[in-house]
Scaffold this motif. Structure first.
Motif, PDB file in Angstrom:
ATOM      1  N   PHE A   1       3.364   3.067  17.771  1.00 38.01           N
ATOM      2  CA  PHE A   1       2.612   4.015  16.947  1.00 38.01           C
ATOM      3  C   PHE A   1       1.997   5.038  17.712  1.00 38.01           C
TER       4      PHE A   1
ATOM      5  N   ASP B   1       5.552  -5.162  13.114  1.00 39.92           N
ATOM      6  CA  ASP B   1       5.061  -4.034  12.506  1.00 39.92           C
ATOM      7  C   ASP B   1       3.570  -3.603  13.282  1.00 39.92           C
ATOM      8  N   ARG B   2       2.516  -4.069  12.882  1.00 41.00           N
ATOM      9  CA  ARG B   2       1.206  -3.893  13.586  1.00 41.00           C
ATOM     10  C   ARG B   2       0.913  -4.940  14.740  1.00 41.00           C
TER      11      ARG B   2
ATOM     12  N   ASP C   1       6.189   8.053   8.992  1.00 37.93           N
ATOM     13  CA  ASP C   1       6.974   7.283   8.477  1.00 37.93           C
ATOM     14  C   ASP C   1       8.606   7.807   8.125  1.00 37.93           C
TER      15      ASP C   1
ATOM     16  N   ARG D   1      -2.251   5.608  16.086  1.00 42.87           N
ATOM     17  CA  ARG D   1      -2.100   7.084  15.712  1.00 42.87           C
ATOM     18  C   ARG D   1      -3.043   8.231  15.869  1.00 42.87           C
TER      19      ARG D   1
ATOM     20  N   TRP E   1       6.659   2.710   2.439  1.00 38.56           N
ATOM     21  CA  TRP E   1       7.068   2.359   3.667  1.00 38.56           C
ATOM     22  C   TRP E   1       6.825   0.694   3.674  1.00 38.56           C
ATOM     23  N   ARG E   2       5.764   0.193   3.066  1.00 41.14           N
ATOM     24  CA  ARG E   2       5.531  -1.098   3.187  1.00 41.14           C
ATOM     25  C   ARG E   2       6.627  -1.698   1.838  1.00 41.14           C
TER      26      ARG E   2
ATOM     27  N   HIS F   1      -1.619  10.137   8.735  1.00 38.38           N
ATOM     28  CA  HIS F   1      -1.218   8.923   9.216  1.00 38.38           C
ATOM     29  C   HIS F   1      -0.172   8.269   8.531  1.00 38.38           C
ATOM     30  N   ASN F   2       0.313   8.466   7.513  1.00 36.31           N
ATOM     31  CA  ASN F   2       1.541   8.120   6.792  1.00 36.31           C
ATOM     32  C   ASN F   2       1.853   9.428   5.767  1.00 36.31           C
TER      33      ASN F   2
ATOM     34  N   GLU G   1       0.759  -1.220   0.066  1.00 34.32           N
ATOM     35  CA  GLU G   1       0.026  -0.268   0.128  1.00 34.32           C
ATOM     36  C   GLU G   1       0.771   1.064   0.035  1.00 34.32           C
ATOM     37  N   SER G   2       2.008   1.260   0.368  1.00 32.91           N
ATOM     38  CA  SER G   2       2.888   2.378   0.471  1.00 32.91           C
ATOM     39  C   SER G   2       4.409   2.128   0.347  1.00 32.91           C
TER      40      SER G   2
ATOM     41  N   CYS H   1       9.178   6.378  11.162  1.00 37.53           N
ATOM     42  CA  CYS H   1       8.525   4.932  11.702  1.00 37.53           C
ATOM     43  C   CYS H   1       9.558   3.882  10.906  1.00 37.53           C
TER      44      CYS H   1
ATOM     45  N   ALA I   1      -1.696   0.617  13.469  1.00 36.95           N
ATOM     46  CA  ALA I   1      -1.054   1.929  13.202  1.00 36.95           C
ATOM     47  C   ALA I   1      -2.080   3.228  13.144  1.00 36.95           C
TER      48      ALA I   1
ATOM     49  N   PHE J   1      -3.847   4.503   3.859  1.00 36.07           N
ATOM     50  CA  PHE J   1      -2.326   4.717   3.717  1.00 36.07           C
ATOM     51  C   PHE J   1      -1.910   4.642   2.344  1.00 36.07           C
TER      52      PHE J   1
HETATM   53  O1  GYE Z   1       2.998   3.808   8.566  1.00 36.44           O
HETATM   54  C1  GYE Z   1       2.354   2.917   6.367  1.00 36.44           C
HETATM   55  C2  GYE Z   1       2.024   1.328   6.171  1.00 36.44           C
HETATM   56  O2  GYE Z   1       1.929  -0.477   9.685  1.00 36.44           O
HETATM   57  C3  GYE Z   1       3.665   1.235  10.365  1.00 36.44           C
HETATM   58  O3  GYE Z   1       1.807   0.662   7.158  1.00 36.44           O
HETATM   59  C4  GYE Z   1       2.759   0.595   9.393  1.00 36.44           C
HETATM   60  C5  GYE Z   1       2.048   1.612   8.136  1.00 36.44           C
HETATM   61  C6  GYE Z   1       3.004   2.645   7.953  1.00 36.44           C
HETATM   62  O4  GYE Z   1       1.301   1.148   5.060  1.00 36.44           O
HETATM   63  O5  GYE Z   1       2.942   3.750   5.509  1.00 36.44           O
END
Ligand code: GYE
Length: 304
Positions: free
Chosen positions: A123, A104-105, A238, A159, A30-31, A209-210, A27-28, A258, A155, A183
């Motif tokens: 978080f 992570d979560r 992030d 947050r 970060w991921r 949140h991100n 999704e991001s 993060c 997360a 996200f």
């Molecule tokens: O902040 C976001 C990702 O769980 C910390 O998940 C993670 C979050 C992160 O999609 O960018």
């Protein structure tokens, strides 16, 4: 994958560890950094990593974990999309004697013995840091719109809660709208577009949140003819390189780190568990904050 590196290392195929990894999805940024960290470190150590992309659906992740159990992997890593609903499959892994490391979560469970260890970030602390930064730096701005992460994820839950708790101490700051952007960058942009239509000039601050959602929001703000970082202050979480760059450029005001690079710590933890050594039940990264004062200097050494 059992041959090449083993032969080089002089190992027999039997001694190679096999780890199943149920990732949330992609999704991001970060991921992606998180996935790469686990993949690269596995390769370095000669660990066979079975990777399952959950495509943002818990049912896919649960199916992947069941398949890892059926294949008899040595350990399982789960990055749980949402907090709840994990007990049955965790019980199945425990019955099969396969240790699970939650990464992570967090998961919400009534039985903490269902997983061997948690490795992640705090978080709640991240949300608090973002709110405290605003309390000091928002000047006479008061009105915040919030872009939430995936509903039900630890997360997003933490947050959101931390930020709200911290704002309660600063009654001048208030959230005038709050919606999920999952996200994702594209959704951060569309949600921000809609919010700008609804609230117009009333929006003075974005709390995302991100970073991906924040970067999407920045596009929406620019397309609406406003200057992100000035007309509207942006804080997020992030500290992906692109966001630290945006802070250095003045388009974003603050991003709380993060760190997604869990590979080494995850396999250290798994190797210790399998060797019967004690491990910390829950371990958290220590995260920094980047704003105009330190972003540019930090850029060259950002790893993700
Ligand atoms: O902040 C976001 C990702 O769980 C910390 O998940 C993670 C979050 C992160 O999609 O960018």
């Amino acid at each position: 994958s059992k041959s090449g590196s083993d032969a080089a290392a002089g190992n027999s195929g039997d001694s190679q560890l096999t780890v199943g990894f149920a990732q949330t999805g992609a999704e991001s940024a970060w991921r992606t950094a998180n996935t790469n960290s686990l993949r690269n470190e596995a390769e370095k150590r000669g660990i066979e990593l079975k990777f399952a992309d959950g495509q943002s659906k818990q049912e896919n992740q649960i199916r992947a974990v069941r398949s890892f159990i059926a294949q008899g992997v040595d350990a399982i890593v789960i990055a749980p999309i949402v907090e709840t609903g994990w007990d049955p499959v965790l019980r199945e892994a425990k019955r099969a004697n396969i240790p699970v490391v939650v990464m992570d979560r967090t998961v919400a469970t009534s039985d903490e013995s269902l997983y061997a260890a948690f490795v992640g970030s705090d978080f709640y602390e991240e949300g608090r840091m973002a709110a405290d930064w605003l309390a000091e730096n928002a000047g006479d701005r008061t009105n915040i719109v919030e872009l939430q992460g995936e509903p039900g994820s630890a997360a997003a839950n933490e947050r959101r809660k931390a930020f709200a708790d911290a704002l309660a101490k600063h009654p001048n700051l208030k959230i005038i709208d709050s919606q999920t952007g999952n996200f994702r960058r594209a959704e951060g942009k569309t949600v921000m577009e809609a919010m700008l239509k609804t609230h117009g000039d009333a929006i003075q601050i974005v709390y995302a949140h991100n970073d991906d959602m924040a970067l999407g929001a920045i596009q929406a703000i620019e397309e609406a003819g406003k200057t992100p970082g000035e007309d509207i202050m942006i804080v997020s979480i992030d500290a992906i390189k692109e966001a630290v760059q945006a802070v250095a450029d003045g388009k974003m005001n603050c991003t709380v780190e993060c760190n997604p690079l869990f590979g080494p710590k995850i396999y250290d933890t798994i190797e210790a568990i399998l060797a019967g050594k004690p491990v910390e039940k829950k371990s958290y990264n220590k995260d920094e904050l980047f704003d105009q004062t330190n972003a540019a200097a930090a850029l060259p050494s950002r790893q993700y």
